[in-house]
Design a protein around this motif. Structure first.
Motif, mmCIF file in Angstrom:
data_model
loop_
_atom_site.group_PDB
_atom_site.id
_atom_site.type_symbol
_atom_site.label_atom_id
_atom_site.label_comp_id
_atom_site.label_asym_id
_atom_site.label_seq_id
_atom_site.Cartn_x
_atom_site.Cartn_y
_atom_site.Cartn_z
ATOM 1 N N ARG A 279 0.721 -0.968 0.004
ATOM 2 C CA ARG A 279 -0.228 0.047 -0.237
ATOM 3 C C ARG A 279 0.945 1.145 0.106
ATOM 4 O O ARG A 279 0.625 2.342 0.895
ATOM 5 N N MET A 280 1.827 1.203 -0.954
ATOM 6 C CA MET A 280 2.707 2.553 -1.089
ATOM 7 C C MET A 280 2.813 2.977 -2.370
ATOM 8 O O MET A 280 3.858 3.577 -2.798
ATOM 9 N N SER A 281 1.980 2.627 -3.119
ATOM 10 C CA SER A 281 1.741 3.375 -4.619
ATOM 11 C C SER A 281 1.335 4.788 -4.756
ATOM 12 O O SER A 281 0.847 5.291 -3.546
ATOM 13 N N ALA A 282 1.559 5.416 -5.778
ATOM 14 C CA ALA A 282 0.917 6.756 -5.949
ATOM 15 C C ALA A 282 -0.489 6.689 -5.873
ATOM 16 O O ALA A 282 -1.036 7.604 -5.332
ATOM 17 N N ALA A 283 -1.204 5.849 -6.152
ATOM 18 C CA ALA A 283 -2.555 5.829 -6.282
ATOM 19 C C ALA A 283 -2.924 5.933 -4.544
ATOM 20 O O ALA A 283 -3.749 6.340 -4.270
ATOM 21 N N ASP A 284 -2.278 4.770 -3.983
ATOM 22 C CA ASP A 284 -2.363 4.902 -2.327
ATOM 23 C C ASP A 284 -2.356 6.113 -1.794
ATOM 24 O O ASP A 284 -3.034 6.450 -1.116
ATOM 25 N N TYR A 285 -1.187 6.854 -2.300
ATOM 26 C CA TYR A 285 -1.007 8.266 -1.728
ATOM 27 C C TYR A 285 -1.897 9.380 -1.822
ATOM 28 O O TYR A 285 -2.562 9.975 -1.094
ATOM 29 N N ARG A 286 -2.335 9.264 -3.433
ATOM 30 C CA ARG A 286 -3.506 10.146 -3.629
ATOM 31 C C ARG A 286 -4.768 9.674 -2.807
ATOM 32 O O ARG A 286 -5.647 10.881 -2.256
ATOM 33 N N GLU A 287 -4.867 8.568 -2.764
ATOM 34 C CA GLU A 287 -6.212 8.184 -1.997
ATOM 35 C C GLU A 287 -6.251 8.465 -0.531
ATOM 36 O O GLU A 287 -7.214 9.351 -0.137
ATOM 37 N N ALA A 288 -5.006 8.534 0.118
ATOM 38 C CA ALA A 288 -4.976 8.668 1.535
ATOM 39 C C ALA A 288 -5.238 10.326 1.544
ATOM 40 O O ALA A 288 -5.982 11.041 2.724
ATOM 41 N N VAL A 289 -4.440 11.002 0.766
ATOM 42 C CA VAL A 289 -4.360 12.550 0.835
ATOM 43 C C VAL A 289 -5.926 13.024 0.806
ATOM 44 O O VAL A 289 -6.606 13.928 1.551
ATOM 45 N N THR A 304 10.640 19.073 0.681
ATOM 46 C CA THR A 304 11.859 18.426 0.214
ATOM 47 C C THR A 304 11.199 17.128 -0.898
ATOM 48 O O THR A 304 10.503 16.182 -0.258
ATOM 49 N N ARG A 305 11.728 17.225 -2.122
ATOM 50 C CA ARG A 305 11.244 16.161 -2.972
ATOM 51 C C ARG A 305 12.050 14.878 -2.484
ATOM 52 O O ARG A 305 13.115 14.908 -2.346
ATOM 53 N N PRO A 306 10.984 13.889 -2.398
ATOM 54 C CA PRO A 306 11.613 12.496 -2.127
ATOM 55 C C PRO A 306 12.399 11.971 -3.226
ATOM 56 O O PRO A 306 12.182 12.251 -4.502
ATOM 57 N N GLU A 307 13.254 10.894 -2.930
ATOM 58 C CA GLU A 307 13.967 10.299 -4.013
ATOM 59 C C GLU A 307 13.041 9.414 -4.803
ATOM 60 O O GLU A 307 11.855 9.167 -4.236
ATOM 61 N N THR A 308 13.318 8.794 -5.858
ATOM 62 C CA THR A 308 12.734 7.969 -6.447
ATOM 63 C C THR A 308 12.457 6.763 -5.834
ATOM 64 O O THR A 308 13.137 5.955 -5.486
ATOM 65 N N ALA A 309 10.874 6.225 -5.851
ATOM 66 C CA ALA A 309 10.592 4.888 -5.405
ATOM 67 C C ALA A 309 10.951 3.870 -6.330
ATOM 68 O O ALA A 309 10.413 3.943 -7.484
ATOM 69 N N ALA A 310 11.769 2.817 -5.682
ATOM 70 C CA ALA A 310 12.150 1.644 -6.779
ATOM 71 C C ALA A 310 10.941 1.133 -7.202
ATOM 72 O O ALA A 310 10.920 0.689 -8.426
ATOM 73 N N TRP A 311 9.634 1.048 -6.571
ATOM 74 C CA TRP A 311 8.749 0.145 -6.838
ATOM 75 C C TRP A 311 7.441 1.103 -7.748
ATOM 76 O O TRP A 311 6.766 0.410 -8.193
ATOM 77 N N ASP A 312 7.648 2.304 -7.660
ATOM 78 C CA ASP A 312 6.686 3.221 -8.282
ATOM 79 C C ASP A 312 7.228 4.445 -8.883
ATOM 80 O O ASP A 312 7.365 5.423 -8.010
ATOM 81 N N PRO A 313 7.715 4.726 -10.120
ATOM 82 C CA PRO A 313 8.261 5.825 -10.525
ATOM 83 C C PRO A 313 7.775 6.983 -10.405
ATOM 84 O O PRO A 313 8.074 8.269 -10.466
ATOM 85 N N ASP A 314 6.335 6.850 -10.414
ATOM 86 C CA ASP A 314 5.195 7.891 -10.425
ATOM 87 C C ASP A 314 5.326 8.677 -8.794
ATOM 88 O O ASP A 314 4.514 9.733 -8.714
ATOM 89 N N LEU A 315 5.689 8.028 -7.991
ATOM 90 C CA LEU A 315 5.159 8.475 -6.315
ATOM 91 C C LEU A 315 5.814 9.517 -6.044
ATOM 92 O O LEU A 315 5.295 10.705 -5.644
ATOM 93 N N ALA A 316 7.195 9.719 -6.301
ATOM 94 C CA ALA A 316 7.876 11.046 -5.995
ATOM 95 C C ALA A 316 7.167 12.316 -6.620
ATOM 96 O O ALA A 316 7.238 13.288 -6.150
ATOM 97 N N ASP A 317 7.008 12.137 -8.013
ATOM 98 C CA ASP A 317 6.394 13.359 -8.697
ATOM 99 C C ASP A 317 4.963 13.695 -8.118
ATOM 100 O O ASP A 317 4.615 14.840 -7.883
ATOM 101 N N THR A 318 4.166 12.650 -7.888
ATOM 102 C CA THR A 318 2.855 12.877 -7.270
ATOM 103 C C THR A 318 3.166 13.641 -5.968
ATOM 104 O O THR A 318 2.376 14.412 -5.618
ATOM 105 N N MET A 319 4.073 13.184 -5.042
ATOM 106 C CA MET A 319 4.187 13.727 -3.840
ATOM 107 C C MET A 319 4.664 15.044 -3.986
ATOM 108 O O MET A 319 4.198 16.143 -3.345
#
Length: 336
Positions: A279-289, A304-319
């Motif tokens: 439950r650590m994807s960009a979709a999970d983050y958007r839903e939680a917010v 601070t921009r997070p580093e790229t998540a190895a499991w979901d390259p969209d997560l850092a941009d979304t955050m």
């Protein structure tokens, strides 16, 4: 150890230790009585007549198994302590150190020559004790690996001989430094009980065993307290050596905060274990917010921009675009 059959044996041992330049001597076993007492000392059968090559370092190990040291035995047998001249000490030290490294396959290590020079000049080890300490050091160094998957402790390696300030500790520390590493990166912890790992089994030390084959790694103790399903390991400070030790060989899933630290620590856990995010994807983050804002929850600002998540390259941009952080405590109800 002062049997008459060993009189010549101890004379040769002293002559070798005091004579300079050698780390071993040759001894002729002439008869059955000599073979018997020598076999008891060396803890193995000895043939006769035969000639044996005796390493001072190995001899010291055998003597220690009988509760003494080689210098102490020689002093007791001959009634006087070991003595060496200054001109003899340097070549003898070099020979002893090289022999120890060669015995354990380390003589041609990139750091070996500089280490030998340092120990000889600055090690402050009495010459009679050097064979034993050099052999101990080489044996321990040969057992260490640059990327350990299992950890040990100084006491497990050498008892109190690796306490701070001891000669063995000093020269091992120097070897690790010359090799570009340190105790922890070589898999050696100060003790087995500091920084235990909190799990569903309770706190685990290096001497305990994690019973679960599958485990979920999280950041907040609240998840453990609230009864999140499945065996949990709580790592509030990230992937410690104790945690690495217990996670080795396990099937791991990982959850953490949607924060720069949370993304970094999840990357570390997944890289170490080959595990999967939970439950650590960009979709999970958007839903939680969206859910939390709708409920009137104030979320901390992401600066601070997070580093790229190895499991979901969209997560850092979304955050980065959303600009908000979400902790495990925020999403706790959805994890239950």
């Amino acid at each position: 150890m002062d049997q008459p059959e060993l009189a010549e044996f101890w004379r040769l041992a002293r002559e070798t230790m005091e004579g300079g330049g050698r780390s071993a001597f040759s001894f002729r076993v002439e008869d059955a009585p000599t073979a018997t007492v020598l076999g008891e000392l060396l803890r193995k059968p000895i043939d006769h007549p035969a000639r044996r090559q005796i390493s001072l370092a190995r001899l010291d190990e055998h003597v220690r198994a009988h509760g003494s040291t080689l210098p102490e035995v020689l002093e007791s047998v001959h009634g006087k302590p070991i003595g060496m001249s200054t001109t003899e000490e340097a070549p003898t030290a070099d020979a002893v150190l090289k022999f120890a490294l060669r015995e354990h396959g380390l003589l041609h290590a990139p750091w070996a020559a500089e280490w030998i020079e340092h120990v000889r000049r600055y090690g402050k080890i009495p010459q009679p004790a050097l064979p034993m300490i050099a052999n101990q050091a080489a044996q321990i160094l040969a057992s260490l690996t640059p990327e350990p998957r299992q950890w040990t402790t100084r006491f497990a390696l050498a008892g109190n001989d690796l306490d701070d300030g001891r000669p063995l500790t000093r020269i091992l520390h120097k070897a690790l430094t010359l090799a570009g590493t340190d105790w922890e990166r070589s898999g050696v912890l100060p003790d087995a009980y500091s920084n235990p790992v909190l799990t569903s089994q309770g706190y685990l030390t290096l001497n305990d065993t994690l019973e679960a084959a599958d485990i979920t790694v999280v950041r907040s103790p609240r998840l453990l307290e609230s009864g999140v399903p499945g065996p949990l390991m709580v790592l509030p400070n990230g992937l410690t050596p104790q945690a690495k030790h217990h996670l080795n060989g396990r099937t791991v899933r990982c959850h953490n905060d949607f924060t720069p630290d949370g993304i970094r620590r999840t990357n570390e856990v997944l890289a170490w274990t080959g595990g999967t995010p939970w439950r650590m994807s960009a979709a999970d983050y958007r839903e939680a917010v969206a859910t939390l804002i709708a409920r009137g929850v104030e979320l901390p600002t992401l600066n601070t921009r997070p580093e790229t998540a190895a499991w979901d390259p969209d997560l850092a941009d979304t955050m980065a675009t959303t600009g908000l952080m979400v902790t495990e405590e925020h999403v706790l109800p959805s994890l239950l």
